[in-house]
Design a protein around this motif. Sequence first.
Motif, PDB file in Angstrom:
ATOM      1  N   PHE A  73       0.872  -1.255   0.233  1.00 27.39           N
ATOM      2  CA  PHE A  73      -0.019   0.038   0.023  1.00 27.39           C
ATOM      3  C   PHE A  73       1.152   1.288  -0.261  1.00 27.39           C
ATOM      4  CE2 PHE A  73      -2.957  -2.982   2.570  1.00 27.39           C
ATOM      5  CZ  PHE A  73      -4.111  -3.330   1.097  1.00 27.39           C
ATOM      6  N   SER A  74       0.570   2.529  -0.210  1.00 31.96           N
ATOM      7  CA  SER A  74       0.876   3.508  -0.444  1.00 31.96           C
ATOM      8  C   SER A  74       0.630   4.924  -0.171  1.00 31.96           C
ATOM      9  CB  SER A  74       1.303   4.127  -2.079  1.00 31.96           C
ATOM     10  OG  SER A  74       2.065   5.151  -2.464  1.00 31.96           O
ATOM     11  N   GLY A  75       0.787   5.584   0.159  1.00 32.81           N
ATOM     12  CA  GLY A  75       0.643   6.375   1.232  1.00 32.81           C
ATOM     13  C   GLY A  75      -0.365   7.586   0.972  1.00 32.81           C
ATOM     14  N   TYR A  76      -0.408   7.425  -1.364  1.00 31.31           N
ATOM     15  CA  TYR A  76      -0.877   8.449  -1.880  1.00 31.31           C
ATOM     16  C   TYR A  76      -2.288   7.324  -1.870  1.00 31.31           C
ATOM     17  CZ  TYR A  76       3.575  10.746  -1.289  1.00 31.31           C
ATOM     18  OH  TYR A  76       4.408  10.920  -0.940  1.00 31.31           O
ATOM     19  N   ASP A  77      -2.765   6.532  -1.100  1.00 34.13           N
ATOM     20  CA  ASP A  77      -3.234   5.701  -1.722  1.00 34.13           C
ATOM     21  C   ASP A  77      -4.837   6.202  -1.525  1.00 34.13           C
ATOM     22  OD1 ASP A  77      -1.859   4.279  -4.407  1.00 34.13           O
ATOM     23  OD2 ASP A  77      -1.768   2.371  -2.963  1.00 34.13           O
ATOM     24  N   SER A  78      -6.060   6.645  -2.177  1.00 37.92           N
ATOM     25  CA  SER A  78      -6.540   7.611  -1.084  1.00 37.92           C
ATOM     26  C   SER A  78      -8.267   6.149  -1.617  1.00 37.92           C
ATOM     27  CB  SER A  78      -7.695   8.564  -2.157  1.00 37.92           C
ATOM     28  OG  SER A  78      -7.718   8.788  -3.735  1.00 37.92           O
ATOM     29  N   SER A  79      -7.371   5.408  -2.053  1.00 38.52           N
ATOM     30  CA  SER A  79      -9.024   3.547  -2.228  1.00 38.52           C
ATOM     31  C   SER A  79      -8.599   3.084  -0.959  1.00 38.52           C
ATOM     32  CB  SER A  79      -9.121   3.386  -3.634  1.00 38.52           C
ATOM     33  OG  SER A  79      -7.785   2.983  -3.341  1.00 38.52           O
ATOM     34  N   ILE A  80      -7.142   3.122  -0.448  1.00 36.94           N
ATOM     35  CA  ILE A  80      -7.406   2.525   0.644  1.00 36.94           C
ATOM     36  C   ILE A  80      -7.895   3.005   1.998  1.00 36.94           C
ATOM     37  CG2 ILE A  80      -5.954   1.194   3.021  1.00 36.94           C
ATOM     38  CD1 ILE A  80      -5.851   0.192  -1.071  1.00 36.94           C
ATOM     39  N   PRO A  81      -9.334   2.200   2.531  1.00 42.83           N
ATOM     40  CA  PRO A  81     -10.219   2.717   3.564  1.00 42.83           C
ATOM     41  C   PRO A  81      -9.229   2.999   4.673  1.00 42.83           C
ATOM     42  CG  PRO A  81     -10.068   0.492   3.682  1.00 42.83           C
ATOM     43  CD  PRO A  81      -8.894   0.425   2.401  1.00 42.83           C
ATOM     44  N   GLN A  88      -2.414   0.970  10.458  1.00 42.38           N
ATOM     45  CA  GLN A  88      -0.712   1.120  10.267  1.00 42.38           C
ATOM     46  C   GLN A  88       0.080   1.738  11.770  1.00 42.38           C
ATOM     47  OE1 GLN A  88       0.103   2.203   6.589  1.00 42.38           O
ATOM     48  NE2 GLN A  88      -0.985   0.288   5.894  1.00 42.38           N
ATOM     49  N   GLY A  89      -0.182   2.828  11.969  1.00 40.61           N
ATOM     50  CA  GLY A  89       0.105   4.112  12.651  1.00 40.61           C
ATOM     51  C   GLY A  89      -0.390   3.940  13.959  1.00 40.61           C
ATOM     52  N   LEU A  90      -1.492   3.136  14.545  1.00 39.91           N
ATOM     53  CA  LEU A  90      -1.977   3.240  16.240  1.00 39.91           C
ATOM     54  C   LEU A  90      -1.270   1.482  16.804  1.00 39.91           C
ATOM     55  CD1 LEU A  90      -5.517   3.218  15.983  1.00 39.91           C
ATOM     56  CD2 LEU A  90      -3.880   4.401  17.284  1.00 39.91           C
ATOM     57  N   LEU A  91      -0.888   0.464  15.627  1.00 40.41           N
ATOM     58  CA  LEU A  91      -0.571  -0.511  15.922  1.00 40.41           C
ATOM     59  C   LEU A  91       1.678   0.042  16.093  1.00 40.41           C
ATOM     60  CD1 LEU A  91      -1.467  -3.749  13.385  1.00 40.41           C
ATOM     61  CD2 LEU A  91      -1.928  -3.028  16.639  1.00 40.41           C
ATOM     62  N   LEU A  92       2.177   1.120  15.356  1.00 40.49           N
ATOM     63  CA  LEU A  92       3.152   0.896  15.686  1.00 40.49           C
ATOM     64  C   LEU A  92       3.967   2.242  16.770  1.00 40.49           C
ATOM     65  CD1 LEU A  92       4.162   2.689  12.476  1.00 40.49           C
ATOM     66  CD2 LEU A  92       5.563   0.765  13.149  1.00 40.49           C
TER      67      LEU A  92
END
Length: 209
Positions: A73-81, A88-92
């Motif tokens: 997944f790319s950080g620029y994929d607006s289609s990703i929910p 990603q952020g919370l588990l880190l």
Amino acid sequence: VSTSHLQLAAFALGAVGWILCTVSMGIVEWRVWHVDNTTIISSGIAWVGIWKVCFISYLHVSPGYKEQFCHKFSGYDSSIPHEIYAAQGLLLIAMFMGLLGLTATIFALRNVYMGITHKTLITHFFLVGGFFYIFAGLCVLIPVSWNFYSVMHNQSIAFPPSYYMPSSPAAQEAGAAIPIGIVAAILLLLSGTFSLSYRLPVTANTVTK
């Protein structure tokens, strides 16, 4: 030492919970998609994780052989929910908070078992460790619950065409990462509760004649 048995258990539970949190974040089986079109997804099953999506295909290899294709997944994929990016952020954050909780608990237990009598300092480190554990547990529980909700409601994802993924599956189910994450959250929350329950031992004053 006799007053810190629960805190020793808290360290053990926190260590296992932290490891399971790391495992759930690393594996791709968060959502298991069953698809009807097997032209590219030969096995009819695709795995949607929080970092990438993978499937088995026979398309570009010799007959009888299979190859796993993954698209990160790319950080620029607006289609990703949003629940995937939130995971990603919370588990880190959970990994970092859990590590801090383990460090604080180790320091407090070291003082207890080595007989270092800074009782207030020991209490503070157990309390700090407990808060870190609970915060880490919540950071795991939120994305796991959110993604489980999406699976149960069979929500679709508008993947970019380059992913060769349909926008919606015929059916989907929770992958191994979700129950692992639930167990990790429970262990971290229990660990935090045990750490916060520490109380200074009451010492009786003795009078010598």
